[in-house]
Design an enzyme around this catalytic site. Structure first.
Site, PDB file in Angstrom:
ATOM      1  N   THR A 156     -17.096 -79.575 -64.133  1.00 56.00           N
ATOM      2  CA  THR A 156     -17.125 -78.221 -63.574  1.00 56.00           C
ATOM      3  C   THR A 156     -17.980 -78.200 -62.301  1.00 56.00           C
ATOM      4  OG1 THR A 156     -16.891 -77.274 -65.764  1.00 56.00           O
ATOM      5  CG2 THR A 156     -17.813 -75.830 -64.085  1.00 56.00           C
ATOM      6  N   GLY A 187     -19.551 -83.613 -61.571  1.00 61.00           N
ATOM      7  CA  GLY A 187     -20.627 -83.595 -60.589  1.00 61.00           C
ATOM      8  C   GLY A 187     -21.985 -83.567 -61.266  1.00 61.00           C
ATOM      9  N   ALA A 188     -23.029 -83.390 -60.456  1.00 61.31           N
ATOM     10  CA  ALA A 188     -24.387 -83.284 -60.994  1.00 61.31           C
ATOM     11  C   ALA A 188     -25.254 -82.541 -59.994  1.00 61.31           C
ATOM     12  CB  ALA A 188     -24.975 -84.671 -61.254  1.00 61.31           C
ATOM     13  N   LYS A 228     -27.790 -81.489 -64.944  1.00 62.14           N
ATOM     14  CA  LYS A 228     -26.553 -80.755 -64.718  1.00 62.14           C
ATOM     15  C   LYS A 228     -26.715 -79.326 -65.234  1.00 62.14           C
ATOM     16  CE  LYS A 228     -22.684 -82.507 -65.822  1.00 62.14           C
ATOM     17  NZ  LYS A 228     -22.219 -81.776 -64.600  1.00 62.14           N
ATOM     18  N   GLU A 281     -19.885 -79.701 -71.005  1.00 56.90           N
ATOM     19  CA  GLU A 281     -19.904 -80.946 -70.221  1.00 56.90           C
ATOM     20  C   GLU A 281     -20.513 -82.078 -71.050  1.00 56.90           C
ATOM     21  OE1 GLU A 281     -20.335 -79.009 -65.743  1.00 56.90           O
ATOM     22  OE2 GLU A 281     -22.131 -79.574 -66.819  1.00 56.90           O
TER      23      GLU A 281
HETATM   24  C1  5RP Z   1     -21.920 -77.324 -63.724  1.00 53.35           C
HETATM   25  C2  5RP Z   1     -22.509 -78.610 -63.291  1.00 53.35           C
HETATM   26  C3  5RP Z   1     -22.091 -79.134 -61.959  1.00 53.35           C
HETATM   27  O1  5RP Z   1     -21.468 -80.363 -62.151  1.00 53.35           O
HETATM   28  C4  5RP Z   1     -23.295 -79.289 -61.077  1.00 53.35           C
HETATM   29  O2  5RP Z   1     -23.939 -78.023 -60.989  1.00 53.35           O
HETATM   30  C5  5RP Z   1     -22.911 -79.763 -59.687  1.00 53.35           C
HETATM   31  O3  5RP Z   1     -22.137 -78.778 -59.059  1.00 53.35           O
HETATM   32  P1  5RP Z   1     -21.579 -78.949 -57.601  1.00 53.35           P
HETATM   33  O4  5RP Z   1     -20.562 -80.041 -57.646  1.00 53.35           O
HETATM   34  O5  5RP Z   1     -20.971 -77.599 -57.301  1.00 53.35           O
HETATM   35  O6  5RP Z   1     -22.738 -79.264 -56.691  1.00 53.35           O
HETATM   36  O7  5RP Z   1     -23.290 -79.235 -63.955  1.00 53.35           O
HETATM   37  O8  5RP Z   1     -22.462 -76.909 -64.946  1.00 53.35           O
END
Ligand code: 5RP
Length: 227
Positions: free
Chosen positions: A32, A86-87, A98, A107
């Site tokens: 996400t 992602g992270a 995350k 996740e």
């Molecule tokens: C969502 C997450 C996302 O993977 C994390 O916040 C990174 O988001 P983005 O790719 O928008 O920087 O953990 O719960």
């Protein structure tokens, strides 16, 4: 490459990474966030090469379906070969924070069953020590204050994410001021607080592979190399 280009590039690299391993019956775990969204969009181009996906959020499920990618309930799926997400931060051992998008619990569930967890991130996410980014903690609503007091006792400064409800009907405390030198111990300790559903440390089950953007090129790191 700016950060947005990096996100797009790492997402495309992740698709290239998994593509040779996909079979008609493969199920891909999907994370996400904005980087995961690029992954979903790139995955759509090879949707004929695998069966479908399991999703870590309602938002990603909607995006997957908009591309015509079937989305399965994890309860009906035996094997998830790859989970791509992602992270907010990664250290050099590929232990992560995350949950900025609030989807940390689902996740973590999908990551826990995946054979290979691939983290995709722009260069700003790589850190030496986790904790500059506030640590999200998903909490049962009635336990919010009780959990917050325990987090303060651990040295954190929890901030209630007002107006936000997770896909699971819970609330989020974003914990500032942690310097997380031992992520596995911290992850277990916070998860042990009664009322916590899960926290955004992904250290007990870190990523296996980090596909990291950079100003000039994308690099691929494996957790095994850092041990
Ligand atoms: C969502 C997450 C996302 O993977 C994390 O916040 C990174 O988001 P983005 O790719 O928008 O920087 O953990 O719960």
């Amino acid at each position: 490459m700016d950060l947005e280009d990096q996100k797009r590039q790492v997402a495309e690299h992740a698709v290239q990474f998994i593509e040779p391993h996909l079979k008609a019956e493969s199920i891909v775990g999907v994370g996400t966030g904005t980087t995961a969204n690029y992954f979903i969009d790139a995955l759509a181009a090879i949707k004929h090469k695998f069966d479908g996906a399991v999703s870590s959020s309602v938002a990603s499920e909607t995006r997957l379906k908009s591309h015509g990618i079937p989305v399965y309930d994890l309860n009906g799926v035996a094997d998830v070969g790859f989970y791509v997400d992602g992270a907010d931060e990664s250290n050099h051992r590929l232990e992560l924070i995350k949950g900025r998008g609030g989807a940390l619990t689902r996740e973590k569930i999908v990551a826990s069953v995946a054979e290979t967890f691939i983290c995709i991130a722009d260069a700003s996410k790589l850190v030496d020590i986790l904790g500059a980014f506030p640590l999200p903690v998903e909490v049962i609503p009635m336990a919010r204050s009780a959990v917050a007091r325990q987090l303060v006792a651990l040295g954190g400064r929890p901030v209630y994410r007002e107006g936000y409800v997770t896909d699971n009907g819970n609330v989020i405390l974003d914990v500032h001021d942690f310097v997380i030198e031992d992520p596995c111990t911290m992850e277990a300790r916070i998860n042990n607080i009664v009322g916590v559903v899960t926290n955004g440390l992904f250290a007990l089950r870190p990523a296996d592979v980090l596909i990291l953007g950079g100003p000039d090129a994308v690099t691929t790191r494996r957790a095994a190399d850092a041990r």
